[in-house]
Motif scaffolding. Structure first.
Motif, PDB file in Angstrom:
ATOM      1  N   PRO A  23       0.798  -1.234   0.000  1.00  0.00           N
ATOM      2  CA  PRO A  23       0.000   0.000   0.000  1.00  0.00           C
ATOM      3  C   PRO A  23       0.829   1.282   0.000  1.00  0.00           C
ATOM      4  N   LYS A  24       2.055   1.251   0.588  1.00  0.00           N
ATOM      5  CA  LYS A  24       2.871   2.472   0.635  1.00  0.00           C
ATOM      6  C   LYS A  24       3.282   2.914  -0.756  1.00  0.00           C
ATOM      7  N   SER A  25       3.367   1.965  -1.700  1.00  0.00           N
ATOM      8  CA  SER A  25       3.704   2.295  -3.094  1.00  0.00           C
ATOM      9  C   SER A  25       2.466   2.167  -3.982  1.00  0.00           C
ATOM     10  N   GLN A  60      -7.493   1.535   0.485  1.00  0.00           N
ATOM     11  CA  GLN A  60      -8.686   2.086  -0.178  1.00  0.00           C
ATOM     12  C   GLN A  60      -8.319   2.955  -1.369  1.00  0.00           C
ATOM     13  N   LYS A  61      -7.003   3.139  -1.606  1.00  0.00           N
ATOM     14  CA  LYS A  61      -6.618   4.132  -2.605  1.00  0.00           C
ATOM     15  C   LYS A  61      -6.301   3.522  -3.969  1.00  0.00           C
ATOM     16  N   ALA A  62      -5.690   2.334  -3.943  1.00  0.00           N
ATOM     17  CA  ALA A  62      -5.211   1.787  -5.218  1.00  0.00           C
ATOM     18  C   ALA A  62      -5.513   0.306  -5.354  1.00  0.00           C
ATOM     19  N   VAL A  64      -3.821  -1.255  -8.290  1.00  0.00           N
ATOM     20  CA  VAL A  64      -2.373  -1.296  -8.571  1.00  0.00           C
ATOM     21  C   VAL A  64      -2.063  -0.065  -9.418  1.00  0.00           C
ATOM     22  N   ALA A  65      -1.124   0.795  -8.930  1.00  0.00           N
ATOM     23  CA  ALA A  65      -0.814   2.042  -9.660  1.00  0.00           C
ATOM     24  C   ALA A  65       0.277   1.838 -10.714  1.00  0.00           C
ATOM     25  N   GLY A  66       0.399   0.602 -11.197  1.00  0.00           N
ATOM     26  CA  GLY A  66       1.330   0.367 -12.307  1.00  0.00           C
ATOM     27  C   GLY A  66       2.539  -0.424 -11.905  1.00  0.00           C
ATOM     28  N   ALA A  67       3.444  -0.589 -12.875  1.00  0.00           N
ATOM     29  CA  ALA A  67       4.734  -1.196 -12.556  1.00  0.00           C
ATOM     30  C   ALA A  67       5.492  -0.204 -11.674  1.00  0.00           C
ATOM     31  N   ASP A  68       6.475  -0.733 -10.927  1.00  0.00           N
ATOM     32  CA  ASP A  68       7.180   0.112  -9.953  1.00  0.00           C
ATOM     33  C   ASP A  68       8.186   1.021 -10.670  1.00  0.00           C
ATOM     34  N   ILE A  69       7.854   2.309 -10.695  1.00  0.00           N
ATOM     35  CA  ILE A  69       8.681   3.262 -11.450  1.00  0.00           C
ATOM     36  C   ILE A  69      10.057   3.417 -10.807  1.00  0.00           C
ATOM     37  N   SER A  70      10.108   3.315  -9.469  1.00  0.00           N
ATOM     38  CA  SER A  70      11.420   3.477  -8.821  1.00  0.00           C
ATOM     39  C   SER A  70      12.357   2.335  -9.217  1.00  0.00           C
ATOM     40  N   GLU A  79      17.070  -5.848 -18.548  1.00  0.00           N
ATOM     41  CA  GLU A  79      16.303  -5.916 -17.293  1.00  0.00           C
ATOM     42  C   GLU A  79      14.823  -5.626 -17.551  1.00  0.00           C
ATOM     43  N   ALA A  80      14.560  -4.691 -18.496  1.00  0.00           N
ATOM     44  CA  ALA A  80      13.162  -4.380 -18.844  1.00  0.00           C
ATOM     45  C   ALA A  80      12.492  -5.617 -19.435  1.00  0.00           C
ATOM     46  N   ALA A  81      13.221  -6.342 -20.303  1.00  0.00           N
ATOM     47  CA  ALA A  81      12.659  -7.558 -20.913  1.00  0.00           C
ATOM     48  C   ALA A  81      12.397  -8.609 -19.839  1.00  0.00           C
ATOM     49  N   GLY A 111      -1.550   1.722 -15.757  1.00  0.00           N
ATOM     50  CA  GLY A 111      -0.423   1.015 -16.369  1.00  0.00           C
ATOM     51  C   GLY A 111      -0.534  -0.490 -16.173  1.00  0.00           C
ATOM     52  N   GLY A 112       0.507  -1.071 -15.541  1.00  0.00           N
ATOM     53  CA  GLY A 112       0.510  -2.516 -15.284  1.00  0.00           C
ATOM     54  C   GLY A 112      -0.681  -2.974 -14.450  1.00  0.00           C
ATOM     55  N   GLY A 113      -1.283  -2.064 -13.690  1.00  0.00           N
ATOM     56  CA  GLY A 113      -2.472  -2.410 -12.894  1.00  0.00           C
ATOM     57  C   GLY A 113      -3.672  -2.631 -13.788  1.00  0.00           C
ATOM     58  N   PRO A 134      -0.710   5.326 -18.390  1.00  0.00           N
ATOM     59  CA  PRO A 134       0.096   6.554 -18.444  1.00  0.00           C
ATOM     60  C   PRO A 134       1.514   6.368 -19.000  1.00  0.00           C
ATOM     61  N   GLU A 135       1.823   5.188 -19.546  1.00  0.00           N
ATOM     62  CA  GLU A 135       3.209   4.876 -19.921  1.00  0.00           C
ATOM     63  C   GLU A 135       3.860   5.895 -20.849  1.00  0.00           C
ATOM     64  N   VAL A 136       3.088   6.383 -21.872  1.00  0.00           N
ATOM     65  CA  VAL A 136       3.741   7.283 -22.841  1.00  0.00           C
ATOM     66  C   VAL A 136       4.284   8.541 -22.154  1.00  0.00           C
ATOM     67  N   PRO A 142       2.959   0.681 -23.079  1.00  0.00           N
ATOM     68  CA  PRO A 142       2.519  -0.394 -22.185  1.00  0.00           C
ATOM     69  C   PRO A 142       3.263  -1.683 -22.554  1.00  0.00           C
ATOM     70  N   GLY A 143       3.779  -2.370 -21.534  1.00  0.00           N
ATOM     71  CA  GLY A 143       4.616  -3.535 -21.835  1.00  0.00           C
ATOM     72  C   GLY A 143       4.119  -4.822 -21.221  1.00  0.00           C
ATOM     73  N   PHE A 144       2.968  -4.765 -20.560  1.00  0.00           N
ATOM     74  CA  PHE A 144       2.433  -5.984 -19.938  1.00  0.00           C
ATOM     75  C   PHE A 144       1.138  -6.399 -20.652  1.00  0.00           C
ATOM     76  N   GLY A 145       1.087  -6.178 -21.961  1.00  0.00           N
ATOM     77  CA  GLY A 145      -0.088  -6.612 -22.731  1.00  0.00           C
ATOM     78  C   GLY A 145      -1.108  -5.510 -22.983  1.00  0.00           C
TER      79      GLY A 145
HETATM   80  N1  CO8 Z   1       5.701   2.943  -8.924  1.00  0.00           N
HETATM   81  C1  CO8 Z   1       6.363   3.191  -7.778  1.00  0.00           C
HETATM   82  N2  CO8 Z   1       5.852   3.945  -6.774  1.00  0.00           N
HETATM   83  C2  CO8 Z   1       4.620   4.464  -6.945  1.00  0.00           C
HETATM   84  C3  CO8 Z   1       3.873   4.225  -8.126  1.00  0.00           C
HETATM   85  C4  CO8 Z   1       4.449   3.424  -9.152  1.00  0.00           C
HETATM   86  N3  CO8 Z   1       3.813   3.108 -10.284  1.00  0.00           N
HETATM   87  N4  CO8 Z   1       2.679   4.875  -8.015  1.00  0.00           N
HETATM   88  C5  CO8 Z   1       2.701   5.474  -6.808  1.00  0.00           C
HETATM   89  N5  CO8 Z   1       3.850   5.230  -6.172  1.00  0.00           N
HETATM   90  C6  CO8 Z   1       4.279   5.699  -4.840  1.00  0.00           C
HETATM   91  C7  CO8 Z   1       4.648   7.177  -4.892  1.00  0.00           C
HETATM   92  O1  CO8 Z   1       5.971   7.356  -5.352  1.00  0.00           O
HETATM   93  C8  CO8 Z   1       4.470   7.575  -3.426  1.00  0.00           C
HETATM   94  O2  CO8 Z   1       5.586   7.112  -2.702  1.00  0.00           O
HETATM   95  P1  CO8 Z   1       6.220   8.064  -1.542  1.00  0.00           P
HETATM   96  O3  CO8 Z   1       5.130   8.215  -0.522  1.00  0.00           O
HETATM   97  O4  CO8 Z   1       7.376   7.260  -1.054  1.00  0.00           O
HETATM   98  O5  CO8 Z   1       6.567   9.355  -2.197  1.00  0.00           O
HETATM   99  C9  CO8 Z   1       3.272   6.729  -2.987  1.00  0.00           C
HETATM  100  O6  CO8 Z   1       3.167   5.660  -3.946  1.00  0.00           O
HETATM  101  C10 CO8 Z   1       1.965   7.499  -3.005  1.00  0.00           C
HETATM  102  O7  CO8 Z   1       1.824   8.061  -4.295  1.00  0.00           O
HETATM  103  P2  CO8 Z   1       1.565   9.626  -4.553  1.00  0.00           P
HETATM  104  O8  CO8 Z   1       2.118  10.436  -3.434  1.00  0.00           O
HETATM  105  O9  CO8 Z   1       2.017   9.943  -5.937  1.00  0.00           O
HETATM  106  O10 CO8 Z   1      -0.032   9.653  -4.459  1.00  0.00           O
HETATM  107  P3  CO8 Z   1      -0.995  10.695  -5.185  1.00  0.00           P
HETATM  108  O11 CO8 Z   1      -2.339  10.495  -4.562  1.00  0.00           O
HETATM  109  O12 CO8 Z   1      -0.438  12.068  -5.170  1.00  0.00           O
HETATM  110  O13 CO8 Z   1      -1.048  10.204  -6.722  1.00  0.00           O
HETATM  111  C11 CO8 Z   1      -1.160   8.591  -8.503  1.00  0.00           C
HETATM  112  C12 CO8 Z   1      -1.551   8.937  -7.053  1.00  0.00           C
HETATM  113  C13 CO8 Z   1      -1.879   9.519  -9.477  1.00  0.00           C
HETATM  114  C14 CO8 Z   1      -1.583   7.146  -8.746  1.00  0.00           C
HETATM  115  C15 CO8 Z   1       0.367   8.764  -8.665  1.00  0.00           C
HETATM  116  O14 CO8 Z   1       1.024   8.062  -7.636  1.00  0.00           O
HETATM  117  C16 CO8 Z   1       0.909   8.260  -9.965  1.00  0.00           C
HETATM  118  O15 CO8 Z   1       0.760   8.919 -10.987  1.00  0.00           O
HETATM  119  N6  CO8 Z   1       1.572   7.065  -9.958  1.00  0.00           N
HETATM  120  C17 CO8 Z   1       2.216   6.536 -11.104  1.00  0.00           C
HETATM  121  C18 CO8 Z   1       1.221   5.962 -12.059  1.00  0.00           C
HETATM  122  C19 CO8 Z   1       1.897   5.445 -13.300  1.00  0.00           C
HETATM  123  O16 CO8 Z   1       2.512   6.166 -14.051  1.00  0.00           O
HETATM  124  N7  CO8 Z   1       1.781   4.133 -13.520  1.00  0.00           N
HETATM  125  C20 CO8 Z   1       2.300   3.492 -14.678  1.00  0.00           C
HETATM  126  C21 CO8 Z   1       3.651   2.961 -14.401  1.00  0.00           C
HETATM  127  S1  CO8 Z   1       4.388   2.323 -15.873  1.00  0.00           S
HETATM  128  C22 CO8 Z   1       3.746   0.817 -16.077  1.00  0.00           C
HETATM  129  O17 CO8 Z   1       2.919   0.352 -15.369  1.00  0.00           O
HETATM  130  C23 CO8 Z   1       4.314   0.082 -17.246  1.00  0.00           C
HETATM  131  C24 CO8 Z   1       3.924  -1.363 -17.325  1.00  0.00           C
HETATM  132  C25 CO8 Z   1       4.660  -1.974 -18.440  1.00  0.00           C
HETATM  133  C26 CO8 Z   1       6.115  -1.873 -18.185  1.00  0.00           C
HETATM  134  C27 CO8 Z   1       6.867  -2.774 -19.062  1.00  0.00           C
HETATM  135  C28 CO8 Z   1       8.367  -2.623 -18.737  1.00  0.00           C
HETATM  136  C29 CO8 Z   1       9.079  -3.908 -18.712  1.00  0.00           C
END
Ligand code: CO8
Length: 261
Positions: A23-25, A60-62, A64-70, A79-81, A111-113, A134-136, A142-145
């Motif tokens: 939940p923290k991410s 209650q917030k998410a 899955v907000a996608g793949a882990d951007i960090s 590594e991406a593959a 995204g991945g979610g 939101p990948e672009v 998008p890389g997970f289908g």
């Molecule tokens: N990855 C890592 N950490 C995340 C992610 C994520 N996708 N989403 C949220 N978090 C973390 C934030 O960094 C934050 O951490 P911290 O408290 O340590 O700063 C915590 O979650 C809470 O997030 P926010 O403070 O940003 O919360 P908000 O309410 O302000 O915003 C949002 C919520 C709108 C969901 C916002 O967090 C956001 O835009 N997140 C990213 C969404 C995104 O871009 N997702 C797509 C990622 S790319 C992807 O999924 C590609 C899949 C295919 C990849 C293929 C490659 C091999």
């Protein structure tokens, strides 16, 4: 079920609930979580206690907000593959599970979610959920289908609009375009998905499994071939105990007791 760092799993009355628990991410999918999902699904696949699987996100917030951007930020193409392969393995396993799967989308589904939700059989969303690819905006596609499963669900135009704008859509908009089946209030979400799961469980297990299989396999075939495939599968159900029991129960005006054979 093994212990997992990023997943929770419960089973009650035939309904398994797999919760992505970071939940923290906002339940972002890192490689460890994707590997754990793959491993948990292999266990669930053969678990006879799980007749329907619900996938949801912690808090209650998410969902899955996608793949882990960090984690992705510093990745090279190899590594991406590798990450993509972990996800494809997990998502294809979801699709090929004998059990029906329901995504209970409790919040951000990005995204991945969104790609995870789209690999489930049915999607039910909380009215507070937000969907998007939101990948672009991150300079990737998008890389997970996502370019494929979303397109099959909503058509090319809508998929291109969602993917190239990267804009979020509401749960109601997602329902209008066929990306989710139903929208309910957040506090009703698990009640609703459990209700659907219970209705599925009451039916003939072989027939339910076969229906899922025929729908999925048939979708990739030309219509006449798909219809004849359906006919073969339909005929095979007459070799099951479930067919005998289901029809006998109807004629005897009682509830069927299916054996799943
Ligand atoms: N990855 C890592 N950490 C995340 C992610 C994520 N996708 N989403 C949220 N978090 C973390 C934030 O960094 C934050 O951490 P911290 O408290 O340590 O700063 C915590 O979650 C809470 O997030 P926010 O403070 O940003 O919360 P908000 O309410 O302000 O915003 C949002 C919520 C709108 C969901 C916002 O967090 C956001 O835009 N997140 C990213 C969404 C995104 O871009 N997702 C797509 C990622 S790319 C992807 O999924 C590609 C899949 C295919 C990849 C293929 C490659 C091999």
């Amino acid at each position: 079920m093994k212990e997992y760092n990023n997943l929770l799993f419960t089973v009650e009355d035939g309904i398994g609930v797999l919760t992505i628990n970071r939940p923290k991410s906002l339940n972002a999918l890192n490689s460890e979580t994707l590997a754990e999902i793959g491993s948990a699904l292999s266990e669930i696949k053969t678990n006879k206690d799980v007749k329907v699987l619900i996938i949801t996100g912690s808090g209650q917030k998410a969902f899955v907000a996608g793949a882990d951007i960090s984690q992705m930020a510093a990745m090279n193409p190899i590594e991406a593959a590798e990450l993509s392969e972990l996800a494809h393995n997990a998502f294809q396993t979801i699709e090929s599970l004998p059990q029906m799967t329901i995504a209970a989308v409790n919040g951000y589904c990005l995204g991945g979610g969104f790609e995870l939700a789209n690999s489930c059989d049915i999607r039910i969303a909380a009215s507070t959920a937000k969907f998007g690819q939101p990948e672009v905006g991150l300079g990737i596609v998008p890389g997970f289908g996502g370019t494929q499963r979303l397109t099959r669900l909503v058509g090319r135009g809508k998929a291109k609009e969602i993917i190239t704008t990267g804009a979020q859509i509401t749960a109601t908009e997602a329902k209008e375009i066929g990306a989710v089946e139903e929208v309910v209030e957040l506090d009703q979400l698990m009640t609703k998905v459990n209700e659907i799961a219970s209705k599925i469980i009451k039916n003939g297990p072989v027939a339910v499994r076969m229906a899922k299989y025929v729908i999925d396999k048939g979708a990739d075939l030309e219509l006449n071939t798909a219809i004849s495939f359906e006919t073969q599968m339909w005929a095979q159900t007459f070799a099951t105990e479930d067919q005998k029991e289901g029809m006998a129960a109807f004629l005897e005006k009682r509830h069927a007791k299916f054996s799943g054979k």
